[in-house]
Design a protein around this motif. Sequence first.
Motif, mmCIF file in Angstrom:
data_model
loop_
_atom_site.group_PDB
_atom_site.id
_atom_site.type_symbol
_atom_site.label_atom_id
_atom_site.label_comp_id
_atom_site.label_asym_id
_atom_site.label_seq_id
_atom_site.Cartn_x
_atom_site.Cartn_y
_atom_site.Cartn_z
ATOM 1 N N VAL A 38 -17.236 13.628 11.979
ATOM 2 C CA VAL A 38 -16.987 12.195 12.173
ATOM 3 C C VAL A 38 -16.947 11.484 10.824
ATOM 4 O O VAL A 38 -16.100 10.608 10.594
ATOM 5 N N ILE A 39 -17.822 11.873 9.920
ATOM 6 C CA ILE A 39 -17.803 11.296 8.563
ATOM 7 C C ILE A 39 -16.452 11.565 7.911
ATOM 8 O O ILE A 39 -15.850 10.673 7.308
ATOM 9 N N LYS A 40 -15.966 12.773 8.039
ATOM 10 C CA LYS A 40 -14.665 13.146 7.463
ATOM 11 C C LYS A 40 -13.543 12.285 8.065
ATOM 12 O O LYS A 40 -12.675 11.788 7.348
ATOM 13 N N LEU A 41 -13.571 12.103 9.380
ATOM 14 C CA LEU A 41 -12.552 11.291 10.040
ATOM 15 C C LEU A 41 -12.648 9.834 9.584
ATOM 16 O O LEU A 41 -11.625 9.186 9.320
ATOM 17 N N MET A 42 -13.879 9.323 9.468
ATOM 18 C CA MET A 42 -14.051 7.944 9.010
ATOM 19 C C MET A 42 -13.577 7.797 7.572
ATOM 20 O O MET A 42 -12.973 6.774 7.218
ATOM 21 N N ASN A 43 -13.817 8.789 6.730
ATOM 22 C CA ASN A 43 -13.306 8.735 5.354
ATOM 23 C C ASN A 43 -11.784 8.686 5.329
ATOM 24 O O ASN A 43 -11.189 8.010 4.487
ATOM 25 N N THR A 44 -11.144 9.360 6.272
ATOM 26 C CA THR A 44 -9.683 9.289 6.389
ATOM 27 C C THR A 44 -9.262 7.878 6.800
ATOM 28 O O THR A 44 -8.271 7.349 6.298
ATOM 29 N N ALA A 45 -10.027 7.254 7.691
ATOM 30 C CA ALA A 45 -9.746 5.865 8.084
ATOM 31 C C ALA A 45 -9.898 4.923 6.889
ATOM 32 O O ALA A 45 -9.101 3.998 6.713
ATOM 33 N N VAL A 46 -10.914 5.161 6.071
ATOM 34 C CA VAL A 46 -11.121 4.334 4.869
ATOM 35 C C VAL A 46 -9.940 4.505 3.915
ATOM 36 O O VAL A 46 -9.435 3.526 3.347
ATOM 37 N N GLU A 47 -9.474 5.736 3.727
ATOM 38 C CA GLU A 47 -8.302 5.979 2.876
ATOM 39 C C GLU A 47 -7.074 5.259 3.439
ATOM 40 O O GLU A 47 -6.289 4.679 2.681
ATOM 41 N N ALA A 48 -6.901 5.308 4.736
ATOM 42 C CA ALA A 48 -5.774 4.614 5.370
ATOM 43 C C ALA A 48 -5.895 3.111 5.173
ATOM 44 O O ALA A 48 -4.885 2.420 4.948
ATOM 45 N N ARG A 49 -7.101 2.597 5.250
ATOM 46 C CA ARG A 49 -7.374 1.164 5.062
ATOM 47 C C ARG A 49 -6.838 0.687 3.716
ATOM 48 O O ARG A 49 -6.333 -0.425 3.590
ATOM 49 N N GLU A 50 -6.938 1.536 2.708
ATOM 50 C CA GLU A 50 -6.468 1.182 1.364
ATOM 51 C C GLU A 50 -4.945 1.028 1.313
ATOM 52 O O GLU A 50 -4.411 0.446 0.382
ATOM 53 N N LYS A 51 -4.248 1.534 2.317
ATOM 54 C CA LYS A 51 -2.787 1.446 2.377
ATOM 55 C C LYS A 51 -2.303 0.278 3.228
ATOM 56 O O LYS A 51 -1.108 0.120 3.452
ATOM 57 N N ALA A 52 -3.232 -0.531 3.721
ATOM 58 C CA ALA A 52 -2.855 -1.665 4.570
ATOM 59 C C ALA A 52 -1.975 -2.641 3.799
ATOM 60 O O ALA A 52 -2.120 -2.822 2.586
ATOM 61 N N TYR A 53 -1.072 -3.254 4.520
ATOM 62 C CA TYR A 53 -0.248 -4.334 3.972
ATOM 63 C C TYR A 53 -0.706 -5.600 4.698
ATOM 64 O O TYR A 53 -0.347 -5.830 5.850
ATOM 65 N N ALA A 54 -1.573 -6.364 4.022
ATOM 66 C CA ALA A 54 -2.188 -7.531 4.660
ATOM 67 C C ALA A 54 -2.206 -8.732 3.708
ATOM 68 O O ALA A 54 -3.263 -9.275 3.399
#
Length: 160
Positions: A23-39
Amino acid sequence: MKSITISTTIEIYDSLVELPEEVIKLMNTAVEAREKAYAPYSKFHVGAAILLDNNEVISGSNQENASYPSGLCAERTAIYYAGATYPEAIIKRIAISATSVNHAVTTPIPPCGACRQAIAEYEIKQNEPIEIYFMGESGKVAKSNSLKDLLPLAFDKSYL
């Protein structure tokens, strides 16, 4: 008249390190994806990562548009890509992380209503619950064992 009581259970962890390694690994992937947000408008960045039963991990981030309804949340970006790429796969787990350019986000941020409905569609389609973990940029992590805990009266195809 008749009243019904609806109850739900959400698990709260004090921090990410209390969770299982996968789950930590999956959440780290979500954090990496968050850095790619266009907001550029909300300054609110969200990342989502989805684990499929074939062990593929799909991620997505929110993508805004000056015409607000034309944007898309991270959760729906990821779930629709997963559905389009692996239509027969079962979604096992979703991890979501959110942050803001304007202030610290230290409380768990759940999926919005539209994302809950999109997740509901896949949970109903696969007839298997989807674990949902969500957090801010740091701090507590919330876990829902099923979308039904977040949207107990979901609209589905049985109403059509």
